[in-house]
Design a protein around this motif. Structure first.
Motif, PDB file in Angstrom:
ATOM      1  N   ILE A 138     -55.465 -35.842  36.238  1.00 38.72           N
ATOM      2  CA  ILE A 138     -55.441 -35.837  34.775  1.00 38.72           C
ATOM      3  C   ILE A 138     -55.775 -37.223  34.229  1.00 38.72           C
ATOM      4  O   ILE A 138     -56.561 -37.359  33.286  1.00 38.72           O
ATOM      5  CB  ILE A 138     -54.054 -35.373  34.262  1.00 38.72           C
ATOM      6  CG1 ILE A 138     -53.803 -33.935  34.715  1.00 38.72           C
ATOM      7  CG2 ILE A 138     -53.978 -35.478  32.749  1.00 38.72           C
ATOM      8  CD1 ILE A 138     -52.441 -33.408  34.344  1.00 38.72           C
ATOM      9  N   VAL A 139     -55.186 -38.265  34.854  1.00 39.28           N
ATOM     10  CA  VAL A 139     -55.493 -39.635  34.409  1.00 39.28           C
ATOM     11  C   VAL A 139     -56.984 -39.874  34.506  1.00 39.28           C
ATOM     12  O   VAL A 139     -57.611 -40.408  33.585  1.00 39.28           O
ATOM     13  CB  VAL A 139     -54.740 -40.673  35.274  1.00 39.28           C
ATOM     14  CG1 VAL A 139     -55.249 -42.081  34.982  1.00 39.28           C
ATOM     15  CG2 VAL A 139     -53.259 -40.598  35.013  1.00 39.28           C
ATOM     16  N   SER A 166     -49.359 -41.361  34.617  1.00 37.54           N
ATOM     17  CA  SER A 166     -49.925 -40.107  35.114  1.00 37.54           C
ATOM     18  C   SER A 166     -48.936 -38.951  34.919  1.00 37.54           C
ATOM     19  O   SER A 166     -49.330 -37.852  34.531  1.00 37.54           O
ATOM     20  CB  SER A 166     -50.330 -40.249  36.573  1.00 37.54           C
ATOM     21  OG  SER A 166     -49.201 -40.426  37.368  1.00 37.54           O
ATOM     22  N   LEU A 167     -47.656 -39.218  35.157  1.00 35.57           N
ATOM     23  CA  LEU A 167     -46.678 -38.149  34.975  1.00 35.57           C
ATOM     24  C   LEU A 167     -46.548 -37.752  33.510  1.00 35.57           C
ATOM     25  O   LEU A 167     -46.456 -36.575  33.176  1.00 35.57           O
ATOM     26  CB  LEU A 167     -45.312 -38.582  35.525  1.00 35.57           C
ATOM     27  CG  LEU A 167     -45.202 -38.486  37.036  1.00 35.57           C
ATOM     28  CD1 LEU A 167     -44.006 -39.247  37.546  1.00 35.57           C
ATOM     29  CD2 LEU A 167     -45.115 -37.020  37.464  1.00 35.57           C
ATOM     30  N   LEU A 168     -46.587 -38.746  32.631  1.00 38.08           N
ATOM     31  CA  LEU A 168     -46.503 -38.443  31.209  1.00 38.08           C
ATOM     32  C   LEU A 168     -47.669 -37.555  30.784  1.00 38.08           C
ATOM     33  O   LEU A 168     -47.490 -36.563  30.071  1.00 38.08           O
ATOM     34  CB  LEU A 168     -46.528 -39.742  30.404  1.00 38.08           C
ATOM     35  CG  LEU A 168     -46.749 -39.554  28.915  1.00 38.08           C
ATOM     36  CD1 LEU A 168     -45.616 -38.763  28.315  1.00 38.08           C
ATOM     37  CD2 LEU A 168     -46.863 -40.886  28.225  1.00 38.08           C
ATOM     38  N   LEU A 169     -48.876 -37.903  31.252  1.00 37.93           N
ATOM     39  CA  LEU A 169     -50.047 -37.114  30.864  1.00 37.93           C
ATOM     40  C   LEU A 169     -49.928 -35.690  31.408  1.00 37.93           C
ATOM     41  O   LEU A 169     -50.345 -34.732  30.762  1.00 37.93           O
ATOM     42  CB  LEU A 169     -51.331 -37.786  31.349  1.00 37.93           C
ATOM     43  CG  LEU A 169     -51.618 -39.136  30.682  1.00 37.93           C
ATOM     44  CD1 LEU A 169     -52.857 -39.779  31.266  1.00 37.93           C
ATOM     45  CD2 LEU A 169     -51.766 -38.992  29.170  1.00 37.93           C
ATOM     46  N   LEU A 170     -49.310 -35.548  32.596  1.00 37.48           N
ATOM     47  CA  LEU A 170     -49.087 -34.205  33.142  1.00 37.48           C
ATOM     48  C   LEU A 170     -48.129 -33.421  32.255  1.00 37.48           C
ATOM     49  O   LEU A 170     -48.408 -32.283  31.871  1.00 37.48           O
ATOM     50  CB  LEU A 170     -48.519 -34.296  34.557  1.00 37.48           C
ATOM     51  CG  LEU A 170     -48.040 -32.955  35.134  1.00 37.48           C
ATOM     52  CD1 LEU A 170     -49.210 -32.161  35.679  1.00 37.48           C
ATOM     53  CD2 LEU A 170     -46.981 -33.141  36.187  1.00 37.48           C
ATOM     54  N   PRO A 178     -51.316 -35.189  38.520  1.00 37.92           N
ATOM     55  CA  PRO A 178     -51.284 -36.199  37.451  1.00 37.92           C
ATOM     56  C   PRO A 178     -52.409 -37.224  37.561  1.00 37.92           C
ATOM     57  O   PRO A 178     -52.965 -37.649  36.548  1.00 37.92           O
ATOM     58  CB  PRO A 178     -49.922 -36.869  37.645  1.00 37.92           C
ATOM     59  CG  PRO A 178     -49.090 -35.837  38.274  1.00 37.92           C
ATOM     60  CD  PRO A 178     -49.997 -35.029  39.129  1.00 37.92           C
TER      61      PRO A 178
END
Lengths: 271, 293
Positions: B24-25, A116-120, B21
């Motif tokens: 977003i996921v 999730s952090l990577l996608l952010l 985040p």
């Protein structure tokens, strides 16, 4: 009660043997002459020498240390504020959501947090590197800090703070002069916890690091995927020794501190 | 005013780096493979933009998860591995915690430190230590052949057995600590009373000690079960190619297949699976806190 039954003695012995034998073997074979990790061929420290020549490992260690220092410091500040707000903040809008966000990362699988952090970071166009790992580590370790600090905040006598306020302290002064010294041990152990979590993290760092920033766990992981190697044993031995010395020192310091506090309290009562 | 400022700092941080985040996921899990993330996906279609993301609300990644056997099997096998290894961790951890709680008082801080020490040591290193022990020419096989139990080396590394051993080993402190703190608080006179009233030691243990340490057992089991369900390092280092765990599948979907929408969908389903144990765990913790006060 103080007499150990044979059952307890056996279960403790077996239990601690299980916990420690693998690490002892790891340490012993870091001094092995042979490239084969499982066959003893004489004492040697050559793998330590080779480790010190290995620039890739040294660079990764440096990156890891930087990330750990920055992220644990930020996590300690944020986590302490969060704990203070949760325990002393009273009611405010979205408090349930807030406490949920504090506790959720503790049980969140690392793969999900990392993804999730990577996608952010990609979504907002932040290049992956040291900064993104620091942000990621700060986020999950501030929750650990907050839990450690809030358990201390819950257990201490609130009237001390109130007394300071009654005696004319501003809330900020009361926090600095009364609350902070009392919760300091918890804040320090929170920092240490955040620091170790950051040093140790493979999964979240793998998601959030770029090619420019490789941390030590990422490096170790890619090396051990190919199998055991004496160099990794040497590296592990160094890390295990640092942790062992650190934990033993910390426990001695705490013991000393507790003893002193007890003495002071007794002295205060007598006075 | 200052109070709100103080609240806002950690609040905004967590919303920005934890909640957003996830949103977003979730969003990406609903989008299509090719149009997901701009330049990082090899088969990126430059024609599509954010509009396409919103239009593509068809849950096809989730349908894909149900159609492809791999995902179902991975979820089920993660659940199975997590359940069995939690059981074994309890089996190994309870006697240790019990022994610690019954040890002379002056030993307890040292024993406690001995349990916590591995917890501070790198997780990766502790898993790695088992690679040298469990391999075909590893120490366990050497030892077993030396004492003459087996004549041929056993294949343990890269099987599910190695995964179980690795999980029990690395998660043991998480089980020992809560069980120990429950057992330490247990009043010894209760057991004496049960024995005076005619219980055998075993019956007293079963009827008094176990129920009184129930909260510790529950907390320990959740502390092992929840993270193991999404475990990645242990199955990828100790497990074999047939060891299916969802954390590994997500990792491979993301890093090897570079299919980010499917990886996101896998994450969303894993999260849904985890909500039940997490809520149960929180309840148990709350109950315990109330009992303490």
């Amino acid at each position: 009660m103080n007499r150990m039954s044979w059952f307890n003695a056996v279960s403790l012995t077996l239990g601690f043997a299980f916990l420690y034998i693998p690490m002892v073997i790891l340490v012993i074979f870091s001094f092995n002459e042979s490239k084969l990790v499982t066959v003893w061929a004489g004492f040697s420290t050559k793998w330590y020498g080779e480790l010190l020549q290995n620039d890739a490992f040294l660079n990764a260690a440096w990156v890891t240390l930087k990330v750990a220092v920055f992220s644990s410091t930020m996590a300690t500040v944020l986590g302490t504020i969060a704990a203070y707000v949760l325990v002393r903040g009273g009611r405010f809008m979205g408090r349930t959501l807030f406490s949920g966000m504090i506790y959720a990362p503790l049980v969140m699988p690392e793969v999900i947090t990392g993804l999730s952090l990577l996608l952010l970071f990609i979504g907002i166009g932040l290049d992956r590197g040291v900064l993104t790992i620091v942000l990621a580590h700060t986020t999950f370790s501030m929750c650990y800090v907050s839990v450690v600090v809030s358990s201390r905040l819950v257990s201490f006598d609130r009237s001390l703070e109130e007394a300071a306020l009654d005696l004319g302290c501003s809330p900020a002064e009361a926090f600095r002069l009364v609350t902070l010294p009392i919760i300091a041990p918890a804040v320090i152990s929170g920092w240490l916890l955040a620091f170790t979590l950051s040093l140790d993290d493979l999964v979240i760092a793998s998601f959030t690091s770029g090619p420019a920033a490789t941390t030590l766990p990422i490096k170790i992981f890619s090396a051990v995927r190919l199998g055991v190697s004496p160099e990794i044993n040497a590296l592990s031995t160094i890390m295990i020794s640092i942790v062992t010395v650190g934990v033993i020192t910390a426990s001695l310091v705490t013991k000393h501190h507790v003893a002193r506090q007890k003495r002071e309290e007794q002295a205060a009562v007598r006075a | 005013m200052r109070r709100y400022f103080l609240i806002a700092i950690p609040y905004v941080w967590l919303v920005a780096l934890f909640l957003v985040p996830f949103a977003i996921v979730f969003k990406i899990s609903l989008s299509d493979y090719a149009v997901s993330i701009p330049p990082y996906v090899p088969r990126f279609d430059p024609e599509a933009g954010i509009g396409a993301l919103i239009d593509a609300l068809d849950f096809e990644n989730f349908i894909w998860l149900t159609e492809d056997d791999l995902y179902w099997k991975a979820y089920l096998s993660s659940l199975k591995i997590a359940l069995i290894s939690t059981f074994f961790t309890l089996l190994a951890g309870y006697p240790i915690a019990y022994g610690m709680a019954r040890a002379p008082e002056e030993w307890r801080p040292t024993l406690m430190m001995l349990v916590i020490l591995p917890f501070w040591t790198s997780f990766l290193i502790r898993v790695y230590a088992w690679m040298g022990i469990l391999s075909n020419e590893g120490f366990l096989n050497q030892f077993l052949m030396w004492i003459g139990v087996i004549s041929e080396p056993l294949t343990i590394l890269n099987t599910n057995s190695a995964v179980y051993i690795g999980i029990v080993y690395t998660y043991l402190p998480f089980m020992i600590l809560p069980v120990y703190s429950a057992l330490e608080r247990l009043d010894g006179s209760l057991i004496e009373a049960a024995e005076d009233l005619g219980c055998s030691r075993l019956t007293a243990f079963w009827l008094v000690t176990i129920p009184m340490s129930k909260n510790g057992i529950i907390a320990g089991c959740f502390l092992v079960f929840i993270p193991v369900l999404g475990e990645f390092v242990i199955p990828s280092l100790l497990g074999g190619s047939d060891t299916l765990m969802i954390g590994k599948v997500l990792w491979e979907e993301f890093f090897s297949n570079r299919d980010w929408p499917v990886a996101s969908a896998v994450a969303v389903v894993l999260l849904l699976l985890l909500i039940i144990p997490i809520v149960l765990f929180q309840r148990n913790q709350q109950k315990q806190q109330e009992a303490d006060q």
